[in-house]
Motif scaffolding. Structure first.
Motif, short mmCIF file in Angstrom:
data_model
loop_
_atom_site.label_atom_id
_atom_site.label_comp_id
_atom_site.label_asym_id
_atom_site.label_seq_id
_atom_site.Cartn_x
_atom_site.Cartn_y
_atom_site.Cartn_z
N SER A 161 0.83 -1.22 0.00
CA SER A 161 0.00 0.00 0.00
C SER A 161 0.86 1.26 0.00
CB SER A 161 -0.93 0.01 1.22
OG SER A 161 -0.20 0.10 2.43
N TRP A 162 2.05 1.19 0.62
CA TRP A 162 2.94 2.36 0.61
C TRP A 162 3.48 2.59 -0.81
CZ3 TRP A 162 3.63 6.52 3.30
CH2 TRP A 162 4.76 7.31 3.08
N ALA A 163 3.87 1.52 -1.48
CA ALA A 163 4.35 1.64 -2.87
C ALA A 163 3.26 2.25 -3.75
CB ALA A 163 4.78 0.28 -3.40
N GLU A 164 2.02 1.85 -3.51
CA GLU A 164 0.90 2.40 -4.28
C GLU A 164 0.71 3.88 -3.99
OE1 GLU A 164 -1.71 -1.78 -4.51
OE2 GLU A 164 -2.20 -0.23 -3.01
N ALA A 165 0.90 4.26 -2.72
CA ALA A 165 0.77 5.68 -2.34
C ALA A 165 1.85 6.52 -3.00
CB ALA A 165 0.83 5.82 -0.83
N LEU A 166 3.07 5.99 -3.08
CA LEU A 166 4.17 6.70 -3.73
C LEU A 166 3.82 6.99 -5.19
CD1 LEU A 166 7.32 4.76 -2.41
CD2 LEU A 166 6.54 7.02 -1.69
N GLU A 167 3.32 5.96 -5.87
CA GLU A 167 2.98 6.12 -7.29
C GLU A 167 1.81 7.06 -7.48
OE1 GLU A 167 1.85 3.37 -11.22
OE2 GLU A 167 2.22 2.44 -9.26
N LYS A 168 0.77 6.89 -6.69
CA LYS A 168 -0.44 7.70 -6.81
C LYS A 168 -0.16 9.19 -6.59
CE LYS A 168 -4.89 8.57 -4.58
NZ LYS A 168 -5.79 8.18 -3.45
N ASN A 169 0.69 9.49 -5.61
CA ASN A 169 0.93 10.88 -5.22
C ASN A 169 2.18 11.50 -5.84
OD1 ASN A 169 -1.25 11.35 -3.13
ND2 ASN A 169 -0.30 9.51 -2.29
N ASN A 170 2.88 10.70 -6.67
CA ASN A 170 4.11 11.18 -7.30
C ASN A 170 5.15 11.59 -6.26
OD1 ASN A 170 5.46 11.56 -9.79
ND2 ASN A 170 5.28 13.77 -9.56
N TRP A 171 5.22 10.81 -5.15
CA TRP A 171 6.21 11.05 -4.11
C TRP A 171 7.49 10.31 -4.48
CZ3 TRP A 171 2.45 9.31 0.32
CH2 TRP A 171 1.54 10.33 0.58
N THR A 172 8.62 10.94 -4.22
CA THR A 172 9.92 10.30 -4.44
C THR A 172 10.39 9.69 -3.13
OG1 THR A 172 10.50 11.92 -6.13
CG2 THR A 172 12.32 10.67 -5.13
N PRO A 173 10.69 8.38 -3.09
CA PRO A 173 11.20 7.79 -1.85
C PRO A 173 12.50 8.48 -1.43
CG PRO A 173 10.63 6.09 -3.45
CD PRO A 173 10.59 7.39 -4.17
N ALA A 174 12.60 8.82 -0.17
CA ALA A 174 13.80 9.50 0.34
C ALA A 174 14.07 9.02 1.76
CB ALA A 174 13.61 11.00 0.28
N VAL A 175 14.18 7.71 1.92
CA VAL A 175 14.22 7.11 3.25
C VAL A 175 15.57 7.37 3.92
CG1 VAL A 175 13.98 4.98 4.57
CG2 VAL A 175 12.61 5.34 2.50
N MET A 176 15.49 7.83 5.16
CA MET A 176 16.67 8.09 5.99
C MET A 176 16.23 7.95 7.44
SD MET A 176 18.91 11.60 6.23
CE MET A 176 19.39 11.58 4.51
#
Length: 319
Positions: A278-293
């Motif tokens: 569901s998080w991967a889907e949210a990234l795609e839907k919202n055009n968010w760039t993963p920036a995990v730190m």
């Protein structure tokens, strides 16, 4: 046995290796969203809450929206009401740092516990479909004639769109202290103001305006990224001769006063949630760039961001 005593016993067992860190996973996590519904923090917090449950590290997540003052009102409530609670999270990001710099609230972010950065997103500037202005060049020309006649609508004072507007003014030779910036407590309020023609130009993360851009109710005139966003035909400010680039990252903090073991368990829970479908889907839907730190790296990053944002805001005449 009291709940806090029970949790401390679990923490001690986990630290001794008698229990896995997952034993500290919350049955009911609480998510402070320091903004009104409808904006980027709200969608981030709710997407993370869903992922925490999908990942099996929370059986339920409750949400508390408390908007205002670039997140400072929600921050104050979180710090004062969640001390020592290993099941509490608060959404935050670059906007909160800017708001703290400009507003100087009595409660400081350093009182809470850094957990992880999640995403980064660039802002888009839009015009209402009915606007007589059609391009960023039109906005700049009008601003040069009369800075106050251009109403910039966006998040709270100190938000990335506020900073970007001041930087644009500075780049085109307009005194940034003269810009007419109208802050809103949440993305829903800003969207309504833009659609109603109550502001000249609006700014926010692309995901918040995407449906209105696609339906023709808003016209996108610039993005704050260094290069065009993938799959989005909107020119950057740099393409239009305005040397401005600024991103909007988001993350989460834990409550004040949690132990090192509790902090690690909470961080591990968040990182596990970021692997959920569901998080991967949210990234795609919202055009968010993963920036995990996470961990100490994230804590040091926040300190650097504070210093860099303050320098930018001082240069732009905002502080």
């Amino acid at each position: 046995m009291r709940r806090d005593t029970f949790l401390k016993s679990l923490a001690a067992l986990a630290a001794a290796g008698a229990l896995p860190l997952q034993a500290l996973a919350a049955s009911n996590m609480r998510m402070m969203i320091p903004a009104n519904p409808g904006g980027g923090w709200d969608s981030t917090g709710r997407a993370l809450g869903k992922a925490l449950q999908e990942a099996g590290v929370a059986s339920s997540v409750t949400f508390d929206n408390k908007g205002g003052a670039a997140g400072a009102i929600g921050l104050a409530q979180f710090v004062n009401a969640s001390k020592g609670d290993p099941n509490a999270l608060m959404v935050m990001g670059a906007v909160m740092l800017g708001g703290i710099i400009t507003g100087k609230p009595p409660v400081d972010l350093s009182q809470a516990t850094p957990i992880a950065r999640l995403t980064s997103e660039y802002n888009v500037f839009v015009l209402p479909a009915s606007s007589p202005l059609k391009t960023m060049a039109d906005v700049v020309a009008q601003m040069k004639k009369d800075p106050g006649s251009v109403k910039w609508g966006g998040g709270s004072r100190g938000s990335t769109e506020h900073i970007a507007a001041a930087m644009i003014a500075q780049q085109v030779g307009v005194d940034p202290s003269k810009i007419n910036y109208v802050p809103f407590r949440g993305g829903g309020e800003a969207t309504a103001a833009i659609l109603g023609g109550n502001v000249t130009v609006g700014g926010s993360g692309y995901s918040e305006f995407a449906q209105y851009i696609e339906s023709g109710k808003m016209k996108a005139i610039a993005v704050t990224s260094g290069a065009r966003l993938e799959g989005i035909a909107v020119p950057t400010l740099k393409e239009q001769g305005i040397d401005v680039e600024i991103g909007n990252w988001r993350g989460v903090y834990g409550a004040p006063g949690i132990s090192a073991t509790e902090r690690k368990a909470l961080t591990d829970s968040v990182l596990k949630a970021l692997k959920a479908k569901s998080w991967a889907e949210a990234l795609e839907k919202n055009n968010w760039t993963p920036a995990v730190m996470a961990g100490a790296e994230f804590e040091a990053f926040v300190d650097r961001e504070f210093a860099a944002l303050r320098a930018t805001m001082v240069k732009a005449g905002m502080v």
